[in-house]
Design a protein around this motif. Structure first.
Motif, short mmCIF file in Angstrom:
data_model
loop_
_atom_site.label_atom_id
_atom_site.label_comp_id
_atom_site.label_asym_id
_atom_site.label_seq_id
_atom_site.Cartn_x
_atom_site.Cartn_y
_atom_site.Cartn_z
N SER A 12 0.82 -1.20 0.00
CA SER A 12 0.00 0.00 0.00
C SER A 12 0.87 1.27 0.00
CB SER A 12 -0.93 0.00 1.21
OG SER A 12 -1.76 1.13 1.19
N GLU A 13 1.93 1.26 0.80
CA GLU A 13 2.84 2.41 0.84
C GLU A 13 3.53 2.61 -0.51
OE1 GLU A 13 4.38 2.66 5.45
OE2 GLU A 13 5.13 1.01 4.20
N MET A 14 3.91 1.50 -1.15
CA MET A 14 4.56 1.60 -2.45
C MET A 14 3.60 2.15 -3.51
SD MET A 14 7.67 0.78 -1.97
CE MET A 14 8.32 0.49 -3.59
N LYS A 15 2.36 1.68 -3.47
CA LYS A 15 1.36 2.20 -4.42
C LYS A 15 1.14 3.69 -4.19
CE LYS A 15 -1.54 -1.79 -4.32
NZ LYS A 15 -2.93 -2.27 -4.35
N ASP A 16 1.02 4.09 -2.91
CA ASP A 16 0.84 5.51 -2.60
C ASP A 16 1.98 6.34 -3.17
OD1 ASP A 16 -1.48 4.94 -1.21
OD2 ASP A 16 -0.59 5.18 0.78
N LYS A 17 3.21 5.84 -3.01
CA LYS A 17 4.39 6.60 -3.43
C LYS A 17 4.55 6.64 -4.95
CE LYS A 17 9.35 6.99 -2.70
NZ LYS A 17 10.50 6.55 -1.93
N PHE A 18 4.37 5.50 -5.61
CA PHE A 18 4.70 5.44 -7.03
C PHE A 18 3.50 5.56 -7.98
CE2 PHE A 18 8.32 3.40 -4.96
CZ PHE A 18 9.34 4.17 -5.50
N ILE A 19 2.30 5.28 -7.49
CA ILE A 19 1.12 5.37 -8.36
C ILE A 19 0.26 6.55 -7.98
CG2 ILE A 19 -0.97 4.17 -9.12
CD1 ILE A 19 0.59 1.53 -8.50
N GLY A 20 0.16 6.80 -6.70
CA GLY A 20 -0.66 7.90 -6.20
C GLY A 20 -1.51 7.40 -5.05
N GLU A 31 -6.28 0.85 -10.13
CA GLU A 31 -7.08 -0.16 -9.45
C GLU A 31 -8.13 -0.75 -10.39
OE1 GLU A 31 -6.40 -1.35 -6.50
OE2 GLU A 31 -5.04 0.18 -5.73
N TYR A 32 -8.75 0.09 -11.21
CA TYR A 32 -9.76 -0.37 -12.17
C TYR A 32 -9.14 -1.33 -13.18
CZ TYR A 32 -13.08 -0.40 -16.01
OH TYR A 32 -13.93 -0.81 -17.01
N GLU A 33 -8.00 -0.95 -13.74
CA GLU A 33 -7.32 -1.80 -14.73
C GLU A 33 -6.90 -3.13 -14.11
OE1 GLU A 33 -4.17 0.45 -16.56
OE2 GLU A 33 -5.57 2.01 -17.21
N LEU A 34 -6.47 -3.10 -12.87
CA LEU A 34 -6.08 -4.32 -12.17
C LEU A 34 -7.29 -5.24 -12.00
CD1 LEU A 34 -3.84 -5.88 -10.73
CD2 LEU A 34 -4.43 -4.63 -8.64
N ARG A 35 -8.42 -4.69 -11.60
CA ARG A 35 -9.64 -5.50 -11.45
C ARG A 35 -10.07 -6.08 -12.79
NH1 ARG A 35 -10.83 -1.22 -7.86
NH2 ARG A 35 -12.01 -0.16 -9.47
N MET A 36 -10.00 -5.30 -13.85
CA MET A 36 -10.39 -5.79 -15.17
C MET A 36 -9.45 -6.90 -15.63
SD MET A 36 -13.23 -4.51 -16.01
CE MET A 36 -13.32 -5.11 -17.68
N ASP A 37 -8.16 -6.79 -15.30
CA ASP A 37 -7.20 -7.81 -15.66
C ASP A 37 -7.53 -9.13 -14.96
OD1 ASP A 37 -4.71 -8.72 -16.95
OD2 ASP A 37 -3.95 -8.80 -14.89
N VAL A 38 -7.82 -9.05 -13.67
CA VAL A 38 -8.17 -10.25 -12.90
C VAL A 38 -9.46 -10.86 -13.45
CG1 VAL A 38 -8.89 -11.08 -10.62
CG2 VAL A 38 -6.93 -9.54 -10.83
#
Length: 108
Positions: A12-20, A31-38
């Motif tokens: 979660s900290e890494m996502k906050d830092k590098f993705i937003g 997060e949306y693209e990840l859910r669609m991929d799964v």
């Protein structure tokens, strides 16, 4: 001998830092693209386990092979109705959980 400790970070900290941070447009898109991929991988796996081609599944659902291909490769955002039809055609159970003001609503 001096030892240096490495700081570890949670996912979660890494996502906050590098993705937003959560709530930002960039993070929501990720997060949306990840859910669609799964979801796409789940559809493909279920289709293959049923020994169906994309064309055969498309015929069962009432869509073209290309739409099944797009769903599986996550290049197409699908409506809930289409997703439900796909999983019903695959004879797979699907459940949606929605949390609304601390109440969980379930759609099966």
């Amino acid at each position: 001998m001096a030892t240096s400790e490495m700081k570890s970070y949670s996912l979660s900290e890494m996502k906050d830092k590098f993705i937003g941070e959560k709530g930002t447009e960039k993070r929501e898109n990720y997060e949306y693209e990840l859910r669609m991929d799964v979801l796409g991988r789940m559809i493909k796996t279920a289709r293959q386990e049923r020994n169906l081609t994309q064309e055969q599944l498309g015929e069962l659902v009432g869509v073209k092979k290309s739409q099944i291909s797009k769903l599986e490769s996550s290049t197409n955002s699908a409506t809930i109705d289409t997703i439900i039809k796909v999983f019903k055609a695959l004879k797979a159970e699907i459940n949606f959980n929605v949390t609304l003001e601390n109440q969980i609503l379930k759609l099966s």
